[in-house]
Design a protein around this motif. Structure first.
Motif, mmCIF file in Angstrom:
data_model
loop_
_atom_site.group_PDB
_atom_site.id
_atom_site.type_symbol
_atom_site.label_atom_id
_atom_site.label_comp_id
_atom_site.label_asym_id
_atom_site.label_seq_id
_atom_site.Cartn_x
_atom_site.Cartn_y
_atom_site.Cartn_z
ATOM 1 N N LEU A 244 0.844 -1.196 0.000
ATOM 2 C CA LEU A 244 0.000 0.000 0.000
ATOM 3 C C LEU A 244 0.878 1.244 0.000
ATOM 4 C CD1 LEU A 244 -2.709 -0.900 2.706
ATOM 5 C CD2 LEU A 244 -2.738 -1.385 0.248
ATOM 6 N N SER A 245 0.360 2.321 -0.551
ATOM 7 C CA SER A 245 1.080 3.591 -0.542
ATOM 8 C C SER A 245 1.073 4.188 0.857
ATOM 9 C CB SER A 245 0.425 4.575 -1.517
ATOM 10 O OG SER A 245 -0.863 4.945 -1.030
ATOM 11 N N ALA A 246 1.912 5.190 1.078
ATOM 12 C CA ALA A 246 1.931 5.876 2.377
ATOM 13 C C ALA A 246 0.558 6.463 2.685
ATOM 14 C CB ALA A 246 3.002 6.965 2.380
ATOM 15 N N GLU A 247 -0.093 7.009 1.678
ATOM 16 C CA GLU A 247 -1.428 7.599 1.887
ATOM 17 C C GLU A 247 -2.442 6.530 2.272
ATOM 18 O OE1 GLU A 247 -4.792 10.243 -0.526
ATOM 19 O OE2 GLU A 247 -2.969 9.559 -1.553
ATOM 20 N N GLN A 248 -2.389 5.375 1.609
ATOM 21 C CA GLN A 248 -3.331 4.294 1.922
ATOM 22 C C GLN A 248 -3.069 3.731 3.316
ATOM 23 O OE1 GLN A 248 -2.345 2.018 -1.556
ATOM 24 N NE2 GLN A 248 -4.181 2.660 -2.680
ATOM 25 N N LEU A 249 -1.798 3.594 3.697
ATOM 26 C CA LEU A 249 -1.484 3.141 5.053
ATOM 27 C C LEU A 249 -1.982 4.138 6.090
ATOM 28 C CD1 LEU A 249 2.153 1.785 4.538
ATOM 29 C CD2 LEU A 249 0.154 0.435 5.208
ATOM 30 N N ASP A 250 -1.867 5.413 5.773
ATOM 31 C CA ASP A 250 -2.343 6.465 6.672
ATOM 32 C C ASP A 250 -3.853 6.336 6.881
ATOM 33 O OD1 ASP A 250 -2.355 8.677 8.296
ATOM 34 O OD2 ASP A 250 -1.868 10.120 6.727
ATOM 35 N N ILE A 251 -4.572 6.121 5.790
ATOM 36 C CA ILE A 251 -6.027 5.973 5.882
ATOM 37 C C ILE A 251 -6.394 4.751 6.723
ATOM 38 C CG2 ILE A 251 -8.111 5.439 4.551
ATOM 39 C CD1 ILE A 251 -6.845 7.100 2.250
ATOM 40 N N LEU A 252 -5.736 3.611 6.453
ATOM 41 C CA LEU A 252 -6.067 2.377 7.163
ATOM 42 C C LEU A 252 -5.702 2.460 8.639
ATOM 43 C CD1 LEU A 252 -6.964 -0.543 7.358
ATOM 44 C CD2 LEU A 252 -4.741 -1.244 6.420
ATOM 45 N N CYS A 253 -4.493 2.874 8.932
ATOM 46 C CA CYS A 253 -4.067 2.959 10.337
ATOM 47 C C CYS A 253 -4.869 4.010 11.094
ATOM 48 C CB CYS A 253 -2.574 3.269 10.422
ATOM 49 S SG CYS A 253 -1.512 1.941 9.828
ATOM 50 N N GLY A 254 -5.212 5.092 10.404
ATOM 51 C CA GLY A 254 -6.035 6.123 11.031
ATOM 52 C C GLY A 254 -7.409 5.606 11.393
ATOM 53 N N ARG A 255 -7.998 4.799 10.490
ATOM 54 C CA ARG A 255 -9.324 4.248 10.763
ATOM 55 C C ARG A 255 -9.265 3.257 11.928
ATOM 56 N NH1 ARG A 255 -14.142 3.752 7.731
ATOM 57 N NH2 ARG A 255 -13.301 5.507 6.556
ATOM 58 N N LEU A 256 -8.207 2.456 11.992
ATOM 59 C CA LEU A 256 -8.068 1.522 13.108
ATOM 60 C C LEU A 256 -7.999 2.274 14.437
ATOM 61 C CD1 LEU A 256 -5.445 -0.977 11.594
ATOM 62 C CD2 LEU A 256 -7.872 -1.429 12.008
ATOM 63 N N ARG A 257 -7.222 3.338 14.482
ATOM 64 C CA ARG A 257 -7.095 4.102 15.724
ATOM 65 C C ARG A 257 -8.391 4.837 16.069
ATOM 66 N NH1 ARG A 257 -2.231 8.351 16.519
ATOM 67 N NH2 ARG A 257 -3.467 9.649 15.098
ATOM 68 N N GLU A 258 -9.094 5.280 15.032
ATOM 69 C CA GLU A 258 -10.342 6.015 15.261
ATOM 70 C C GLU A 258 -11.451 5.105 15.783
ATOM 71 O OE1 GLU A 258 -13.724 8.336 12.539
ATOM 72 O OE2 GLU A 258 -11.753 7.859 11.685
ATOM 73 N N ARG A 259 -11.543 3.899 15.240
ATOM 74 C CA ARG A 259 -12.678 3.023 15.547
ATOM 75 C C ARG A 259 -12.449 2.119 16.767
ATOM 76 N NH1 ARG A 259 -15.999 6.188 12.946
ATOM 77 N NH2 ARG A 259 -16.319 5.739 10.723
ATOM 78 N N PHE A 260 -11.226 1.665 16.962
ATOM 79 C CA PHE A 260 -10.952 0.736 18.052
ATOM 80 C C PHE A 260 -10.333 1.466 19.247
ATOM 81 C CE2 PHE A 260 -10.829 -2.179 14.385
ATOM 82 C CZ PHE A 260 -11.631 -3.215 14.839
ATOM 83 N N ASP A 261 -10.602 0.944 20.431
ATOM 84 C CA ASP A 261 -9.925 1.415 21.636
ATOM 85 C C ASP A 261 -8.593 0.656 21.727
ATOM 86 O OD1 ASP A 261 -8.969 2.013 24.137
ATOM 87 O OD2 ASP A 261 -10.808 1.534 25.215
ATOM 88 N N LEU A 262 -7.498 1.372 21.500
ATOM 89 C CA LEU A 262 -6.182 0.735 21.442
ATOM 90 C C LEU A 262 -5.327 1.043 22.665
ATOM 91 C CD1 LEU A 262 -5.327 1.362 17.661
ATOM 92 C CD2 LEU A 262 -6.545 -0.569 18.709
#
Length: 503
Positions: A244-262
């Protein structure tokens, strides 16, 4: 191998040991008449497995017909040990396996280092002994004696079992690991049978795949919140997630942090296995979201072997990738190696160890080549292609040197597993410097807690450790199927709620 079974129907148990000891022979089940029995002798590559149920003993007898001769093996279990139906089945299957194993050794087959063990997770057998109150020394001795395991292998297995028990004791009932599957790679390696698409052929699928994955992330996050589950580890694998591109990784990792309690995360791993996918921009994105463990996997540091297996990078590219990772900082590094790759030699593998040990990664995982269905290596061999593979003796030399040198350089084994069709019947071992055991790897290999898996080809494993019960949910294997069926995949995850309601 042509099989005749009398007194039992434990085909799977018999096939497990057969395929381990004779990997090139596929089981068949003709009738007795079809075998054209003559003077009590069956054709070569035949097996007669018989189970006699007595009042005191149940005896399994296996007769193998190989090389124009018959070879007999026997094993027995006490009926008094049959505490319930499940235990009875397990003990009888073990006897069937052991009788075949002894017949195979009687035929002149060299003794495998793992003896009669055919399972993926031998450490579980040792944890059972330790749980029963046996001392480590007694557990190791009994384990090696019962299954005819080489003591050196048993000792490594014992150490991994003890580490698994330490992890288990620190887990809480609703702790889970989260797996994210990204089924894309720059190119497909010759040994690979994982569900992954070459970006050369499927670049256009990445964007819609990511859209579908984000939908599954949202739905899974709601389930995790509703059930009060606690994520202790994230593992992003594939494939190669850094495809994945840096932008796509940013979107995916951002969504994980936004949706899950980490907030309870103890470890966050991303596989960046291919150095040709690693850039400074991507590494900074990963660190931004708390990724603290990364895999940079050379498999070999021989350029000629890399070319043979279809890795479009060089050993120097690995060095540059490690420099990038160290330059960004904050990552524990894992490096995977494979013993038994085409055209490799013990001398070449030793040079790979030299190069990797000089880099001093926190983790080194040493795999044995598994000849998996669907891989280009297996297909080439099946079609009679000229593909030179190290033999079992050479692979044994590679693994022995790895074990000795890793221990001598401050690494200890922390997880171990085996696979079907593994060259020489050996094993895969994860080695770590002190304090760098991978929590996720221990949890998934020893089945200590639920693995909630999202993405293409992902396999969710729901674990009820108290009852010893495991249930699985599989996502579609290929990106096209995953994208098209995302709503069904999300709906399937409702089984997670059903599972935890029953706990």
């Amino acid at each position: 191998m042509k099989n005749l079974l009398f007194g039992h129907s434990y085909k799977y148990a018999l096939e497990q040991i057969q395929l381990m000891l004779f990997p090139d022979s596929r089981p068949e089940y003709p009738s007795e008449d079809q075998l054209c029995k003559k003077d009590g002798i069956l054709p070569d590559e035949s097996c007669v497995s018989t189970l006699h149920m007595g009042k005191v003993w149940c005896t399994s007898v296996c007769t193998l017909y190989l090389g124009g001769r018959s070879h007999v093996g026997r094993a027995r279990v006490k009926t008094a040990d049959f505490s319930d139906d499940l235990v009875q089945t397990r003990l009888l299957q073990r006897a069937v396996k052991m009788s075949f194993y002894r017949a195979a050794l009687a035929s002149g087959l060299p003794k495998p280092v793992w003896g009669a063990l055919s399972g993926i997770r031998p450490g579980k057998l040792l944890t059972q002994r330790l749980d029963a109150g046996e001392s480590p020394k007694a557990a190791l001795s009994g384990f090696c004696r019962e299954y005819d395991v080489e003591p050196a292998r048993g000792a490594i297995c014992l150490e991994t079992a003890q580490r698994a028990l330490a992890v288990r004791s620190a887990l809480e009932k609703r702790d889970i690991c989260l797996y994210i599957g990204i089924p894309f790679c720059p190119t497909r390696c010759a040994y690979c049978s994982f569900v992954s698409n070459s970006v050369e052929k499927s670049m256009k699928l990445i964007s819609p795949f990511l859209d579908a994955l984000l939908m599954e992330v949202d739905a899974a996050a709601e389930t995790v919140k509703k059930l009060g589950l606690r994520i202790i580890s994230i593992y992003m694998g594939g494939g190669t997630p850094t495809t994945l591109s840096a932008e796509q990784l940013d979107i995916l990792c951002g969504r994980l942090r936004e949706r899950f309690d980490l907030r309870s995360i103890r470890e966050y791993t991303v596989e960046a296995g291919r150095p040709d996918t690693i850039t400074t921009d991507k590494l900074h994105v990963l660190r931004k979201y708390g990724v603290d463990r990364i895999s940079v996997n050379p498999q070999t540091m021989s350029d000629s072997v890399l070319e043979v297996i279809g890795r479009r990078h060089t050993a120097d590219d690995i060095l540059r990738a490690i420099d990038l990772v160290r330059g960004v900082g904050g990552f524990a590094i894992n490096m995977d190696l494979i013993a038994g790759l085409p055209t490799d030699t013990p001398e070449g593998f030793s040079k790979t160890l030299d190069a990797v040990l000089a880099l001093a990664p926190e983790n080194i995982t040493v795999h044995t080549l598994a000849l998996k269905k669907g891989s280009r290596i297996t297909l080439a061999r099946t079609e009679g292609g000229e593909l030179s593979l190290p033999d079992a003796t050479q692979i044994g030399q590679m693994l022995s040197e790895a074990s000795s040198r890793l221990q001598g350089n401050g690494y200890a084994p922390y997880y171990l597993y085996r696979q079907k069709y593994m060259s020489g019947g050996f094993e895969n071992v994860g080695w770590a410097k002190e304090g760098y055991d991978s929590l996720y790897n221990i949890c998934i290999m020893e089945e200590l807690c639920t693995i909630l898996a999202l993405g293409g080809g992902a396999s969710t494993k729901l674990v009820d450790a108290q009852r010893g019960y495991i249930s699985r949910i599989f996502a579609p294997k290929y990106p096209q199927e995953y994208i098209a069926g995302i709503m069904n995949t999300i709906q399937e995850k409702s089984k997670v709620e059903d599972f935890y309601r029953e706990l």
